[in-house]
Design a protein around this motif. Sequence first.
Motif, PDB file in Angstrom:
ATOM      1  N   THR A   1      21.245  19.804  15.850  1.00 44.99           N
ATOM      2  CA  THR A   1      22.106  19.174  16.855  1.00 44.99           C
ATOM      3  C   THR A   1      21.920  19.734  18.260  1.00 44.99           C
ATOM      4  O   THR A   1      22.595  19.294  19.190  1.00 44.99           O
TER       5      THR A   1
ATOM      6  N   ILE B   1      20.189  19.439  21.205  1.00 43.49           N
ATOM      7  CA  ILE B   1      19.298  18.451  21.816  1.00 43.49           C
ATOM      8  C   ILE B   1      19.299  18.632  23.328  1.00 43.49           C
ATOM      9  O   ILE B   1      20.352  18.771  23.942  1.00 43.49           O
TER      10      ILE B   1
ATOM     11  N   ILE C   1      14.571  19.026  20.255  1.00 42.35           N
ATOM     12  CA  ILE C   1      15.611  19.159  19.219  1.00 42.35           C
ATOM     13  C   ILE C   1      15.417  20.505  18.518  1.00 42.35           C
ATOM     14  O   ILE C   1      14.298  20.839  18.097  1.00 42.35           O
TER      15      ILE C   1
ATOM     16  N   THR D   1      20.791  15.343   9.730  1.00 42.74           N
ATOM     17  CA  THR D   1      21.320  14.973  11.043  1.00 42.74           C
ATOM     18  C   THR D   1      20.763  13.625  11.494  1.00 42.74           C
ATOM     19  O   THR D   1      19.549  13.424  11.546  1.00 42.74           O
TER      20      THR D   1
ATOM     21  N   ILE E   1      20.438  11.269  14.632  1.00 41.94           N
ATOM     22  CA  ILE E   1      20.491  11.350  16.092  1.00 41.94           C
ATOM     23  C   ILE E   1      20.318   9.939  16.650  1.00 41.94           C
ATOM     24  O   ILE E   1      19.336   9.254  16.354  1.00 41.94           O
TER      25      ILE E   1
ATOM     26  N   PHE F   1      19.768   7.940  19.922  1.00 37.30           N
ATOM     27  CA  PHE F   1      19.299   8.100  21.298  1.00 37.30           C
ATOM     28  C   PHE F   1      19.617   6.870  22.137  1.00 37.30           C
ATOM     29  O   PHE F   1      19.699   5.749  21.620  1.00 37.30           O
TER      30      PHE F   1
ATOM     31  N   ALA G   1      21.931  11.450  23.875  1.00 35.06           N
ATOM     32  CA  ALA G   1      21.893  11.402  22.414  1.00 35.06           C
ATOM     33  C   ALA G   1      23.233  11.811  21.833  1.00 35.06           C
ATOM     34  O   ALA G   1      23.934  12.670  22.377  1.00 35.06           O
ATOM     35  N   LYS G   2      23.588  11.185  20.716  1.00 37.07           N
ATOM     36  CA  LYS G   2      24.778  11.547  19.955  1.00 37.07           C
ATOM     37  C   LYS G   2      24.328  11.842  18.530  1.00 37.07           C
ATOM     38  O   LYS G   2      23.379  11.234  18.030  1.00 37.07           O
ATOM     39  N   THR G   3      25.013  12.766  17.879  1.00 34.15           N
ATOM     40  CA  THR G   3      24.594  13.191  16.545  1.00 34.15           C
ATOM     41  C   THR G   3      25.708  13.018  15.525  1.00 34.15           C
ATOM     42  O   THR G   3      26.893  13.076  15.854  1.00 34.15           O
TER      43      THR G   3
END
Length: 726
Positions: A7, A9, A43, A70, A72, A74, A81-83
């Motif tokens: 996570t 990033i 990452i 995970t 991700i 984008f 980016a969100k995870t």
Amino acid sequence: MSVVAWTEISTDFDPEEETANFGTRHALEAQGNIYEVVTLSTIEPTDHVTTRPNICSHSERHLLLVVDSTLIIFSTDCQDAKTLVFSSVIDCISVSQCGNFVVCGSQNGKMDLLHLPTKKILTSLPLTTNSSGHRCFLSAALITNGESSEMYIVSSDKIFVFLNLDLEFLHSSIMKGDIDALKSAQSNLTKKEICLNRDILSAHIFTDLYNNLSIMLAHEDGVGTVLTDQEDTADIQDEISAEAFDGNKIRKMVSNRQRSRLFLLDESGRIHVLCVVTMTVVKRFDEVKVTDLVLLEEEDKSAMQLLLTVQEGSEQYIEMRTYQGFKLNYRLKVADFCYPLHAHFSQDPPMLIEGTADDVLQPDLITKLRIRGITEGVPEVRLERMLRRDKFDEAEKFAQTFGMDKDPVYKRKAAYLLERISPWNYTIAVEKKQDMFEDLKDCLGKVRDLEYVIECCSLAALPSIHMTRDLLIFARKLIGEVETDQELNDRHVLSISKTMHRLETYVITEGRVDESVEKWIEFSRLNMLSKLKQTLERSDSLTNALLYWIRHKPEIRPELSLEQLESILDCMPASLPIEEQLRWLRQFIPDVLQIQPDSLPLVASWACDRVRSLELERKDWPENGLSFATEVLSVMQFGGSEDFNQFVTILTLNQQRTDRTSALCKLVHLINLLKDLNELEKKFRIKVKLSEFMNEDKFTVAANILDWVLAPEEIPGLMDGFLTNF
């Protein structure tokens, strides 16, 4: 086994670290193309890693990347980016066509359905058990057909099918926060398990050219398909045996955007291209040993490329090759851990993920990943690539940065918007088209090529007459704001005014402002002379014919030869009431004689022929012929004028009158004859045929007239009142 989350990033990194982390780069320029590799994102894990990460990806509207457990998500430019971290390593993912839902199959045997806009897991179902620590699921798909959707996920021995899934309703309910609707949708979901009679090595789920579902399964003995309407256990229908692949097993399958070709990668590194319709191998690429592949597709099917990872001894390369001929366009040496990422049609640039290890003594322990993009090194080529993918905002910024002409960007965007708001595009709502129309005007306002703007506004096929008029007014206003050559401006204004003039004619004659614009589009492109003649032929459309002639005379004038003039006169039906015919001729004849004075003999000759045809109407003859001929002759008269054409016409009239053999002289003579015939009928009730009355032997004509006398006492009156002077 604990799962490490990836996570950390970053999109803010030092470009100088490129060489330090990945060594010297060796790029290849081929086929006139130059490429550059740029790092888009890095990452890193949150904890110490003990194994190499599992990688899979999918791209619909933007890139979704899986690194172990995970997920991700984008942004389109990979700058945000969100995870989401799951409890187990994710084996496979698939995104719905609408881009709002993701299905994930995890190594622990669970299936998760995720709503992307809210980043919420809607359901998490255990489907099977897996204690091997290896991959559990091979492929997943969300298939939409009309209003209903179906979800599929394939393991090594089963296919799980979920039916009665309405993704549009589900998305709407989530955005509204309608809990009851969500519960109802979940209760309607139906699950079905299909056991397979063989162990599966790889799978690919897609819809074919006819939107039929196809599930391709690779096993020890080749490749086959399975029907999902079977219950409990299904037999795999063999399509191609392993002999076609020289006994090698298929480890990956992908299909092209047109769903006509299936690309099979076998364990020896060869690519086999399968025709989906005939299920035969149509191409084979075996020049290099391929370890992974994704397809890079363009609007032009022949421009499709393959993004490959290639093994050469102990070294690995990323290659970009054409589908046609498998020609090498780009080659770059990469790290041992490198995968090409799934690329959607609109994605730019093609991407790969590459890993490196901090500990040189443990090179297999990847501690940092980089998402890298392969971009064209020539700015013009890169800009063209963005435009092909309809990335206009990005292309505009790119052109601004490199000091390039932005007109091509605006022109391509205008063409794109015109296609979207076309009256034949029924997939876009009216309100959305109105917003796009405003964008179109904004875009055209930025184009410096005024000729293009004028042509675009004049020929645009828009959903309504109101939009068409609005765009033409916009173009005329734009011309006035541009500081340029006055003569050029006048020419542009004239061009737009012609289109507006024709539009007003259409509205006046057709009266269809709120109806479909298809009639207007047809009207805007037709030849006005042809339209005039077609309208004249219809006895109920004389008013429209007059409008076409009066309003579009300058447009028709260049085509007005003597042959065309005669054709126009002949188009008017002889059956039309005389007053209606004269209503047209009172306008038409003076205009024609002014435009083309040498047409006078033709008009006079036609008038004579039309008068003779009126004799068939015995009830009104010869009075109808006399009034028609007299009126035609009267509209040939001109008063004083300084106009040269009128002067020539008057001169021609005088010359025709002095020449006894001229058509005009014959018309005058015909009028005199008709006066005599009319007098015979009115005073003496004697009707003589025009052809007999025109006989040059007057004694014969007189004899014919006397034959009509019924009583001897009538002869003196006839002699004194008519025959003596005749």
